[in-house]
Write an enzyme that holds these catalytic residues in place. Structure first.
Site, short mmCIF file in Angstrom:
data_model
loop_
_atom_site.label_atom_id
_atom_site.label_comp_id
_atom_site.label_asym_id
_atom_site.label_seq_id
_atom_site.Cartn_x
_atom_site.Cartn_y
_atom_site.Cartn_z
N GLN A 102 0.83 -1.20 0.00
CA GLN A 102 0.00 0.00 0.00
C GLN A 102 0.87 1.26 0.00
OE1 GLN A 102 -3.51 -0.50 2.92
NE2 GLN A 102 -2.07 -2.10 3.54
N VAL A 104 3.59 4.07 -1.23
CA VAL A 104 3.86 4.71 -2.52
C VAL A 104 5.34 4.96 -2.74
CG1 VAL A 104 1.57 5.78 -2.57
CG2 VAL A 104 3.51 7.06 -1.59
N ASP A 105 6.19 4.53 -1.80
CA ASP A 105 7.63 4.69 -1.95
C ASP A 105 8.22 3.52 -2.73
OD1 ASP A 105 8.42 2.50 -0.04
OD2 ASP A 105 7.39 3.80 1.39
N HIS A 120 -1.77 1.57 -4.09
CA HIS A 120 -2.10 2.98 -4.04
C HIS A 120 -1.22 3.80 -4.98
CE1 HIS A 120 -3.80 2.12 0.24
NE2 HIS A 120 -4.64 1.77 -0.72
N CYS A 128 0.93 12.55 -16.79
CA CYS A 128 0.29 13.81 -17.13
C CYS A 128 -1.15 13.81 -16.60
CB CYS A 128 0.30 14.04 -18.64
SG CYS A 128 -0.57 15.55 -19.15
N CYS A 157 1.60 16.88 -24.38
CA CYS A 157 0.44 17.75 -24.58
C CYS A 157 0.53 19.09 -23.87
CB CYS A 157 -0.83 17.02 -24.16
SG CYS A 157 -1.01 16.87 -22.35
N SER A 196 -2.68 -1.12 9.15
CA SER A 196 -3.73 -0.97 10.16
C SER A 196 -4.96 -1.82 9.86
CB SER A 196 -4.14 0.50 10.27
OG SER A 196 -4.70 0.94 9.04
N PRO A 221 3.51 -4.50 15.71
CA PRO A 221 3.62 -4.29 17.15
C PRO A 221 2.28 -4.02 17.82
CG PRO A 221 5.24 -2.96 15.98
CD PRO A 221 4.28 -3.50 14.96
#
Length: 254
Positions: A102, A104-105, A120, A128, A157, A196, A221
């Protein structure tokens, strides 16, 4: 660190493992989770107010400045021991690992893993906002956060280039979701790490596995919304748990 016997046995016998990772995995590399307080200029900003198509339409320079700073922070961060252990486990060849994230890195990729799906999107997969063509220009790196920064311009574009992530109100990339679902249904084991369990449809993947009788192991954890359906839970950070699991697997096959 001692690996729980049930966790070790499930991992040892699995031939296909789907790994679902969330923000907690990247947090161990020093990246604040999306809803954590940001630093400096953005300390009092609600990220959800910047992560929408409406915010982009209203002020693309403001939105791009925030995401460009997030790119800088992600580039500075390094894969942690958990990322590296997943890559090494995959390279060992005893089981096939499908990494679904999930986040985005690009920390999984930099550790050496092939990521099956970024549910994600990826902050570095620019496109673009007008024609949808991929883009690769992000401009000069930032040395500090700024309030506004003009986005790059599409060479096809002339539209404005945006980060390739899923904003609130946008649908998940269908191909990524389909790959993740297929891997979940094919797995002998699903590992849920650092998430989570409150964001759907990603959180539905381990539930899908549970309903089909596929073991689900949660490494986190903290207790989460997915803890009740987990076959086993291990209450330690991924950066400690995954290297220990890899070591135990190697000793078990030696």
């Amino acid at each position: 660190m001692r690996v729980p016997e049930e966790v070790l046995e499930l991992a040892r016998t699995a031939k296909g493992v789907t790994v679902l990772t969330g923000a907690g995995m990247s947090a161990e590399s020093g990246l604040a989770t999306f809803r954590d307080a940001q630093t400096g200029l953005w300390a009092q900003q609600d990220p959800s107010e910047l992560a929408t198509p409406e915010a982009w339409e209203a002020d693309p320079a403001r939105v791009w400045a925030w995401y460009r700073w997030r790119m800088t922070l992600m580039t500075r961060a390094q894969p942690n021991a958990g990322h590296r252990a997943l890559a090494e486990w995959s390279e060992a060849g005893d089981a096939h690992l499908w990494v679904v994230t999930q986040n985005v890195d690009d920390l999984h990729e930099r550790a050496g893993s092939d990521v099956l799906a970024h549910l994600h999107g990826s902050i570095f997969a620019l496109r673009c906002s007008r024609c949808g063509q991929d883009a690769d220009a992000v401009g000069e790196p930032l040395t500090e956060p700024v309030e506004r920064l003009d986005p790059p311009v599409c060479v096809h574009c002339g539209g404005l280039v945006r980060p390739g992530i899923v904003w609130f109100g946008e649908a998940l990339p269908q191909d990524a979701l389909e790959r993740a679902e297929a891997a979940t249904l094919s797995a002998d084991l699903v590992l849920v790490i650092g998430t989570s369990g409150i964001v759907y449809p990603a959180a539905g993947l381990p539930i899908m596995a549970h309903h089909r009788g596929v073991p689900v192991v949660e490494i986190n954890p903290e207790e989460t919304d997915l803890s009740d359906i987990a076959t086993a839970t291990w209450r330690v950070p991924a950066g400690e748990a995954l290297p220990a699991l890899l070591t135990a697997l190697r000793e078990n096959t030696a």
